[in-house]
Design a protein around this motif. Structure first.
Motif, PDB file in Angstrom:
ATOM      1  N   ILE A   5       0.989  -0.965   0.332  1.00 48.18           N
ATOM      2  CA  ILE A   5       0.079   0.023  -0.138  1.00 48.18           C
ATOM      3  C   ILE A   5       1.509   1.242  -0.037  1.00 48.18           C
ATOM      4  N   ARG A   6       0.787   2.010  -1.258  1.00 50.75           N
ATOM      5  CA  ARG A   6       1.936   3.243  -0.882  1.00 50.75           C
ATOM      6  C   ARG A   6       0.918   4.592  -0.389  1.00 50.75           C
ATOM      7  N   HIS A   7      -0.108   4.498  -0.422  1.00 51.63           N
ATOM      8  CA  HIS A   7      -0.835   5.597  -0.067  1.00 51.63           C
ATOM      9  C   HIS A   7      -2.518   5.181   0.669  1.00 51.63           C
ATOM     10  N   VAL A   8      -3.177   5.750   1.427  1.00 50.52           N
ATOM     11  CA  VAL A   8      -4.479   5.226   1.983  1.00 50.52           C
ATOM     12  C   VAL A   8      -4.657   7.465   1.558  1.00 50.52           C
ATOM     13  N   THR A   9      -6.013   6.960  -0.084  1.00 53.49           N
ATOM     14  CA  THR A   9      -6.352   7.515  -0.472  1.00 53.49           C
ATOM     15  C   THR A   9      -8.028   8.139   0.304  1.00 53.49           C
ATOM     16  N   ILE A  10      -7.691   9.465   0.724  1.00 58.36           N
ATOM     17  CA  ILE A  10      -9.456   9.802   1.447  1.00 58.36           C
ATOM     18  C   ILE A  10      -9.948  11.240   0.228  1.00 58.36           C
ATOM     19  N   ASP A  11     -11.156  11.207  -0.199  1.00 60.02           N
ATOM     20  CA  ASP A  11     -11.808  11.739  -0.852  1.00 60.02           C
ATOM     21  C   ASP A  11     -12.608  12.906  -0.370  1.00 60.02           C
ATOM     22  N   CYS A  12     -11.890  14.391  -0.688  1.00 59.48           N
ATOM     23  CA  CYS A  12     -12.639  15.332   0.151  1.00 59.48           C
ATOM     24  C   CYS A  12     -12.430  16.985  -0.555  1.00 59.48           C
ATOM     25  N   ALA A  13     -13.414  18.028   0.440  1.00 55.52           N
ATOM     26  CA  ALA A  13     -13.754  18.451  -0.759  1.00 55.52           C
ATOM     27  C   ALA A  13     -12.660  19.582  -0.976  1.00 55.52           C
ATOM     28  N   ASP A  14     -12.075  19.704   0.373  1.00 58.63           N
ATOM     29  CA  ASP A  14     -10.829  20.811  -0.380  1.00 58.63           C
ATOM     30  C   ASP A  14      -9.856  19.542   1.427  1.00 58.63           C
ATOM     31  N   ALA A  15      -8.821  19.368  -0.265  1.00 59.68           N
ATOM     32  CA  ALA A  15      -7.626  18.947   0.053  1.00 59.68           C
ATOM     33  C   ALA A  15      -6.554  19.253   1.206  1.00 59.68           C
ATOM     34  N   TYR A  16      -6.332  20.691   0.963  1.00 60.19           N
ATOM     35  CA  TYR A  16      -4.844  21.151   1.642  1.00 60.19           C
ATOM     36  C   TYR A  16      -6.117  21.338   2.858  1.00 60.19           C
ATOM     37  N   ARG A  17      -6.980  21.458   3.257  1.00 61.38           N
ATOM     38  CA  ARG A  17      -7.564  21.621   4.367  1.00 61.38           C
ATOM     39  C   ARG A  17      -7.812  20.916   5.193  1.00 61.38           C
ATOM     40  N   LEU A  18      -8.239  19.730   4.573  1.00 58.34           N
ATOM     41  CA  LEU A  18      -7.888  17.787   5.839  1.00 58.34           C
ATOM     42  C   LEU A  18      -6.943  17.681   5.975  1.00 58.34           C
ATOM     43  N   ALA A  19      -5.821  17.909   4.945  1.00 59.15           N
ATOM     44  CA  ALA A  19      -4.836  17.116   5.009  1.00 59.15           C
ATOM     45  C   ALA A  19      -3.740  17.908   5.922  1.00 59.15           C
ATOM     46  N   ALA A  20      -4.395  19.718   6.580  1.00 58.40           N
ATOM     47  CA  ALA A  20      -4.045  20.579   7.533  1.00 58.40           C
ATOM     48  C   ALA A  20      -4.280  19.520   9.216  1.00 58.40           C
ATOM     49  N   PHE A  21      -6.104  19.083   9.091  1.00 62.74           N
ATOM     50  CA  PHE A  21      -6.624  18.922   9.867  1.00 62.74           C
ATOM     51  C   PHE A  21      -5.791  17.972  10.153  1.00 62.74           C
ATOM     52  N   TRP A  22      -5.588  16.941   9.265  1.00 62.89           N
ATOM     53  CA  TRP A  22      -4.578  15.363   9.673  1.00 62.89           C
ATOM     54  C   TRP A  22      -2.668  15.333  10.055  1.00 62.89           C
ATOM     55  N   ALA A  23      -2.676  16.669   9.480  1.00 61.81           N
ATOM     56  CA  ALA A  23      -1.017  16.685   9.585  1.00 61.81           C
ATOM     57  C   ALA A  23      -1.160  16.524  11.319  1.00 61.81           C
ATOM     58  N   GLU A  24      -2.145  18.221  11.748  1.00 56.99           N
ATOM     59  CA  GLU A  24      -2.151  18.378  13.263  1.00 56.99           C
ATOM     60  C   GLU A  24      -2.132  17.219  14.128  1.00 56.99           C
ATOM     61  N   VAL A  25      -3.372  16.410  13.816  1.00 57.74           N
ATOM     62  CA  VAL A  25      -3.736  15.446  14.710  1.00 57.74           C
ATOM     63  C   VAL A  25      -2.369  14.016  14.977  1.00 57.74           C
ATOM     64  N   LEU A  26      -1.462  14.000  13.310  1.00 54.70           N
ATOM     65  CA  LEU A  26      -0.641  13.174  13.522  1.00 54.70           C
ATOM     66  C   LEU A  26       0.290  13.249  13.854  1.00 54.70           C
ATOM     67  N   GLY A  27       1.004  14.836  13.393  1.00 50.45           N
ATOM     68  CA  GLY A  27       2.167  15.570  14.643  1.00 50.45           C
ATOM     69  C   GLY A  27       2.840  15.254  13.296  1.00 50.45           C
ATOM     70  N   GLN A  28       2.578  15.162  11.647  1.00 51.04           N
ATOM     71  CA  GLN A  28       3.200  15.397  10.576  1.00 51.04           C
ATOM     72  C   GLN A  28       3.449  16.306   9.687  1.00 51.04           C
ATOM     73  N   PRO A  29       3.657  16.756   9.112  1.00 52.49           N
ATOM     74  CA  PRO A  29       3.731  17.994   7.779  1.00 52.49           C
ATOM     75  C   PRO A  29       2.971  17.306   6.975  1.00 52.49           C
ATOM     76  N   VAL A  30       2.640  18.441   6.294  1.00 48.51           N
ATOM     77  CA  VAL A  30       1.941  18.317   4.845  1.00 48.51           C
ATOM     78  C   VAL A  30       3.259  18.455   4.065  1.00 48.51           C
ATOM     79  N   HIS A  31       3.582  17.263   2.660  1.00 49.89           N
ATOM     80  CA  HIS A  31       3.648  17.799   2.080  1.00 49.89           C
ATOM     81  C   HIS A  31       4.707  19.075   1.250  1.00 49.89           C
ATOM     82  N   GLU A  32       6.037  18.934   1.088  1.00 45.22           N
ATOM     83  CA  GLU A  32       6.360  20.781   1.274  1.00 45.22           C
ATOM     84  C   GLU A  32       5.681  20.963   0.284  1.00 45.22           C
ATOM     85  N   ASP A  33       5.411  20.318  -0.804  1.00 45.64           N
ATOM     86  CA  ASP A  33       5.214  20.384  -2.714  1.00 45.64           C
ATOM     87  C   ASP A  33       3.955  21.419  -2.426  1.00 45.64           C
TER      88      ASP A  33
END
Length: 122
Positions: A5-33
């Protein structure tokens, strides 16, 4: 040969906003790009890829994440997650300390918070 498994992909309305939430939850950054407004956003260390889609979420998730706090109790983690934008969907914590809580991220995707590592060991 096998697959991994390379990624677990999550469909959403706003990819960056939801990634930022999960980055905070997991203590890991959203990819720099990845930037606000991008159609995809990745939390590489967690293997979570968020993809913007036009269809809204309509039913309960068929797949969800179970979180286990590593440096705090389950209840402390639930309070932290509520403060960063999660909502409590179903409280299944028991008086004996067992159980879990079902929360939802800002787009309604359910996830569970189980007892912390120290709570399980004790």
């Amino acid at each position: 040969m096998t697959s991994s498994i390379r990624h677990v992909t999550i469909d959403c309305a706003d990819a960056y906003r939801l990634a930022a939430f999960w980055a905070e939850v997991l203590g890991q950054p959203v990819h720099e790009d990845d930037k606000p407004g991008d159609e995809e956003a990745l939390i590489e260390g967690a293997g979570l890829l968020f993809v913007t889609v036009t269809e809204p979420k309509t039913v309960k998730n068929r797949l969800h994440l179970d979180l286990q706090p590593q440096d705090r109790t389950r209840d402390e983690e639930i309070e932290r997650l509520l403060a960063v934008g999660a909502t409590l969907v179903d409280d299944r914590r028991n008086a004996d300390g067992r159980g879990w809580a079902v929360l939802a991220d800002p787009e309604g995707n359910e996830f569970c918070v189980e007892r912390g590592a120290a709570e399980r060991a004790g």
